[in-house]
Scaffold this motif. Structure first.
Motif, PDB file in Angstrom:
ATOM      1  N   TYR A 284     -10.944  -2.289   7.223  1.00  0.00           N
ATOM      2  CA  TYR A 284     -12.174  -1.676   6.698  1.00  0.00           C
ATOM      3  C   TYR A 284     -12.020  -1.223   5.247  1.00  0.00           C
ATOM      4  CZ  TYR A 284     -12.848  -1.475  11.740  1.00  0.00           C
ATOM      5  OH  TYR A 284     -12.926  -1.785  13.071  1.00  0.00           O
ATOM      6  N   GLY A 285     -11.264  -1.977   4.486  1.00  0.00           N
ATOM      7  CA  GLY A 285     -11.112  -1.694   3.067  1.00  0.00           C
ATOM      8  C   GLY A 285     -10.153  -0.581   2.747  1.00  0.00           C
ATOM      9  N   VAL A 286      -9.387  -0.112   3.709  1.00  0.00           N
ATOM     10  CA  VAL A 286      -8.418   0.964   3.487  1.00  0.00           C
ATOM     11  C   VAL A 286      -7.125   0.366   2.940  1.00  0.00           C
ATOM     12  CG1 VAL A 286      -7.093   2.855   4.523  1.00  0.00           C
ATOM     13  CG2 VAL A 286      -9.424   2.355   5.310  1.00  0.00           C
ATOM     14  N   VAL A 287      -6.665   0.884   1.829  1.00  0.00           N
ATOM     15  CA  VAL A 287      -5.444   0.412   1.181  1.00  0.00           C
ATOM     16  C   VAL A 287      -4.457   1.572   1.119  1.00  0.00           C
ATOM     17  CG1 VAL A 287      -4.420  -0.585  -0.896  1.00  0.00           C
ATOM     18  CG2 VAL A 287      -6.698  -1.281  -0.166  1.00  0.00           C
ATOM     19  N   PHE A 288      -3.231   1.298   1.564  1.00  0.00           N
ATOM     20  CA  PHE A 288      -2.172   2.312   1.561  1.00  0.00           C
ATOM     21  C   PHE A 288      -1.264   2.070   0.367  1.00  0.00           C
ATOM     22  CE2 PHE A 288       1.061   5.092   2.473  1.00  0.00           C
ATOM     23  CZ  PHE A 288       2.253   4.509   2.864  1.00  0.00           C
ATOM     24  N   ASP A 289      -1.218   3.085  -0.540  1.00  0.00           N
ATOM     25  CA  ASP A 289      -0.344   3.048  -1.702  1.00  0.00           C
ATOM     26  C   ASP A 289       0.906   3.826  -1.349  1.00  0.00           C
ATOM     27  OD1 ASP A 289      -0.800   3.730  -5.276  1.00  0.00           O
ATOM     28  OD2 ASP A 289       0.936   3.048  -4.128  1.00  0.00           O
ATOM     29  N   ALA A 290       1.989   3.097  -0.990  1.00  0.00           N
ATOM     30  CA  ALA A 290       3.206   3.755  -0.523  1.00  0.00           C
ATOM     31  C   ALA A 290       3.901   4.537  -1.622  1.00  0.00           C
ATOM     32  CB  ALA A 290       4.158   2.711   0.058  1.00  0.00           C
ATOM     33  N   GLN A 291       3.764   4.091  -2.864  1.00  0.00           N
ATOM     34  CA  GLN A 291       4.457   4.770  -3.954  1.00  0.00           C
ATOM     35  C   GLN A 291       3.818   6.118  -4.267  1.00  0.00           C
ATOM     36  OE1 GLN A 291       4.517   2.607  -7.586  1.00  0.00           O
ATOM     37  NE2 GLN A 291       5.909   4.008  -8.628  1.00  0.00           N
ATOM     38  N   ASN A 292       2.505   6.098  -4.312  1.00  0.00           N
ATOM     39  CA  ASN A 292       1.783   7.341  -4.646  1.00  0.00           C
ATOM     40  C   ASN A 292       1.376   8.142  -3.409  1.00  0.00           C
ATOM     41  OD1 ASN A 292       1.853   6.769  -7.459  1.00  0.00           O
ATOM     42  ND2 ASN A 292       0.135   5.318  -7.169  1.00  0.00           N
ATOM     43  N   ARG A 293       1.699   7.633  -2.191  1.00  0.00           N
ATOM     44  CA  ARG A 293       1.394   8.324  -0.934  1.00  0.00           C
ATOM     45  C   ARG A 293      -0.096   8.635  -0.845  1.00  0.00           C
ATOM     46  NH1 ARG A 293       5.848  11.319  -2.696  1.00  0.00           N
ATOM     47  NH2 ARG A 293       4.579  13.208  -2.925  1.00  0.00           N
ATOM     48  N   LEU A 295      -4.063   7.070   0.465  1.00  0.00           N
ATOM     49  CA  LEU A 295      -4.924   6.122   1.166  1.00  0.00           C
ATOM     50  C   LEU A 295      -6.195   5.935   0.350  1.00  0.00           C
ATOM     51  CD1 LEU A 295      -4.642   7.325   4.879  1.00  0.00           C
ATOM     52  CD2 LEU A 295      -3.639   5.257   3.902  1.00  0.00           C
ATOM     53  N   ASN A 296      -6.491   4.692  -0.079  1.00  0.00           N
ATOM     54  CA  ASN A 296      -7.709   4.389  -0.826  1.00  0.00           C
ATOM     55  C   ASN A 296      -8.713   3.772   0.143  1.00  0.00           C
ATOM     56  OD1 ASN A 296      -6.825   5.181  -3.429  1.00  0.00           O
ATOM     57  ND2 ASN A 296      -5.564   3.321  -3.530  1.00  0.00           N
ATOM     58  N   CYS A 297      -9.834   4.460   0.326  1.00  0.00           N
ATOM     59  CA  CYS A 297     -10.870   3.991   1.239  1.00  0.00           C
ATOM     60  C   CYS A 297     -12.162   3.828   0.477  1.00  0.00           C
ATOM     61  CB  CYS A 297     -11.023   4.991   2.393  1.00  0.00           C
ATOM     62  SG  CYS A 297     -12.261   4.481   3.600  1.00  0.00           S
ATOM     63  N   ASN A 298     -12.402   2.574  -0.014  1.00  0.00           N
ATOM     64  CA  ASN A 298     -13.636   2.255  -0.753  1.00  0.00           C
ATOM     65  C   ASN A 298     -13.860   3.212  -1.918  1.00  0.00           C
ATOM     66  OD1 ASN A 298     -14.243   0.140   1.059  1.00  0.00           O
ATOM     67  ND2 ASN A 298     -15.180   1.600   2.496  1.00  0.00           N
ATOM     68  N   GLY A 299     -12.797   3.449  -2.666  1.00  0.00           N
ATOM     69  CA  GLY A 299     -12.884   4.325  -3.836  1.00  0.00           C
ATOM     70  C   GLY A 299     -12.541   5.779  -3.562  1.00  0.00           C
ATOM     71  N   LYS A 300     -12.486   6.170  -2.305  1.00  0.00           N
ATOM     72  CA  LYS A 300     -12.143   7.551  -1.931  1.00  0.00           C
ATOM     73  C   LYS A 300     -10.662   7.622  -1.617  1.00  0.00           C
ATOM     74  CE  LYS A 300     -13.354  11.210   1.349  1.00  0.00           C
ATOM     75  NZ  LYS A 300     -14.166  11.573   2.520  1.00  0.00           N
ATOM     76  N   LYS A 301      -9.979   8.623  -2.190  1.00  0.00           N
ATOM     77  CA  LYS A 301      -8.537   8.752  -2.027  1.00  0.00           C
ATOM     78  C   LYS A 301      -8.220   9.915  -1.105  1.00  0.00           C
ATOM     79  CE  LYS A 301      -7.239   6.770  -6.495  1.00  0.00           C
ATOM     80  NZ  LYS A 301      -6.469   6.964  -7.736  1.00  0.00           N
ATOM     81  N   ALA A 358      -9.653   8.422   7.476  1.00  0.00           N
ATOM     82  CA  ALA A 358      -9.898   7.410   6.435  1.00  0.00           C
ATOM     83  C   ALA A 358     -10.685   6.220   6.954  1.00  0.00           C
ATOM     84  CB  ALA A 358      -8.572   6.927   5.860  1.00  0.00           C
ATOM     85  N   GLY A 359     -10.914   6.166   8.278  1.00  0.00           N
ATOM     86  CA  GLY A 359     -11.696   5.088   8.859  1.00  0.00           C
ATOM     87  C   GLY A 359     -10.855   3.984   9.445  1.00  0.00           C
TER      88      GLY A 359
END
Length: 386
Positions: A284-293, A295-301, A358-359
């Motif tokens: 559902y468009g959720v991206v996990f940035d492991a370096q910065n810890r 969760l990006n969910c459609n522009g929402k962090k 985060a959905g």
């Protein structure tokens, strides 16, 4: 030479060839007409000659040659007065016919009238004689002679040679005999184009030779103009190009399919590798940035704790999203001996709730006796959530 120039040269070559051929045809047509006229004139000259020879033969046979041997030429009248048994009669002579008479002497014309009255002209004999004379002059043609005679009473007697031609397209020759031009002899000719060409063939031979020479010259000139240029050595400079490598951030998507069990398959997760860190595309468009810890969910962090980040990354990197108890304690708690695996259940539940916010909710299920597997909640049925 450019392609455009070569095409123009080809067009010019074609124009020259066509022009030379047209010029040759025009010159050939001129000589053809001249030969045609020459053949007709020669045939007419021979036609008059055979008539004169026939009259002379009749004179010798009738022994009339010496009767008027000393007669002189006089003016040719257009009216002739003749005394017959019926009396004196006058006859008008056509001026055009008079010009075509084989003799321009009045006394000779009178002799011819007497000779033809006593011994008629034979068309077959005349035509045979004419044919032999034409062949001697290389005029191969068919001919016919028609004789038409009008006597003093106005009666017309005509005869023609047998097996002749009556085509008047090639040429008609007409001559007259007698003091009244009362004997009309018509000759018909039917010669082919070959006869006209071969009568004087030399001009046509020169035309063909000149045509071939001009075509050869044009082709030679065309090849010379379009000859490729000679290669020449030219000085050159060595140019060294420096390759500058600009480091850019490259993102590559790898689709990995995981198995949950022999009966089920785990959901599809996109792992996105990035320079200086790692990104994981969940659902559902959720991206996990492991370096910065994050969760990006459609522009929402949404931020994650360090422990939550370590757990999520550990299971995402593991085969089939399955990790043993030993690896969990070793990776999360750095192998502390006083930590029990039950501690992981509390941490895993907190991570699942955070991802659900985060959905993209997940849960951790016991798989076998010594390991846990991460599953997406959407892929589970209600009776599995126990």
């Amino acid at each position: 030479m450019s392609v455009k120039e070569i095409e123009m040269t080809k067009n010019e070559l074609l124009s020259c060839v066509i022009g030379v051929i047209i010029l040759s045809l025009l010159v050939g047509a001129y000589f053809y007409q001249r030969n045609k006229v020459a053949v007709h004139q020669q045939a007419e000259r021979l036609f008059v000659q055979i008539l004169q020879e026939e009259i002379e033969r009749k004179e010798r046979n009738l022994n009339l040659f010496h009767l008027f041997s000393e007669s002189s030429s006089d003016t040719l009248p257009l009216k002739i007065c003749i005394i017959t048994e019926e009396g004196k009669k006058e006859y008008e002579v056509d001026s055009l016919k008079s010009k075509k008479n084989i003799s321009q002497n009045l006394r000779n014309r009178s002799i011819h009238s007497i000779l033809c009255e006593k011994s008629h002209l034979l068309p077959d004999s005349l035509n045979e004689h004419w044919q032999s004379m034409l062949k001697k002059d290389h005029i191969d043609t068919e001919s016919t002679i028609h004789v038409r005679m009008e006597n003093l009473q106005g009666k017309i007697i005509s005869s023609s040679s047998h097996d002749g031609v009556w085509d008047t397209s090639s040429g008609i020759i007409t001559s007259y005999i007698g003091n009244r031009c009362e004997i009309e002899v018509i000759g018909l000719l039917a010669f082919s184009w070959k006869t006209i060409l071969w009568y004087h063939w030399q001009p046509f031979g020169w035309i063909v030779i000149c045509l071939l020479l001009m075509l050869l010259f044009i082709c030679f000139y065309y090849k010379m103009v379009n000859r490729p240029p000679e290669l020449k050595e030219v000085p050159y400079e060595v140019v060294v190009e420096k390759e500058v490598v600009v480091e850019k951030e490259v993102i590559r998507e790898i689709i990995v399919e995981k198995e949950t069990s022999p009966e089920k398959k785990a959901p599809l997760i996109k792992q996105i590798c990035k320079v200086e860190g790692q990104l994981y595309g969940l659902r559902y468009g959720v991206v996990f940035d492991a370096q910065n810890r994050v969760l990006n969910c459609n522009g929402k962090k949404m931020s994650l704790s360090p422990q939550q980040c370590q757990i999520l990354k550990l299971f995402l990197d593991a085969p089939d999203y399955t990790v043993t108890d030993e690896d969990i304690i070793k990776f999360i708690w750095k192998g502390q001996s006083n930590v029990q695996i039950n501690t992981f259940c509390s941490a895993g539940n907190k991570l699942g709730k955070r991802l659900e916010q985060a959905g993209c909710g997940v849960c951790f299920r016991r798989f076998g006796s010594d390991r846990y597997r991460m599953l997406f909640i959407d892929d589970l049925v209600d009776n599995d959530l126990t």
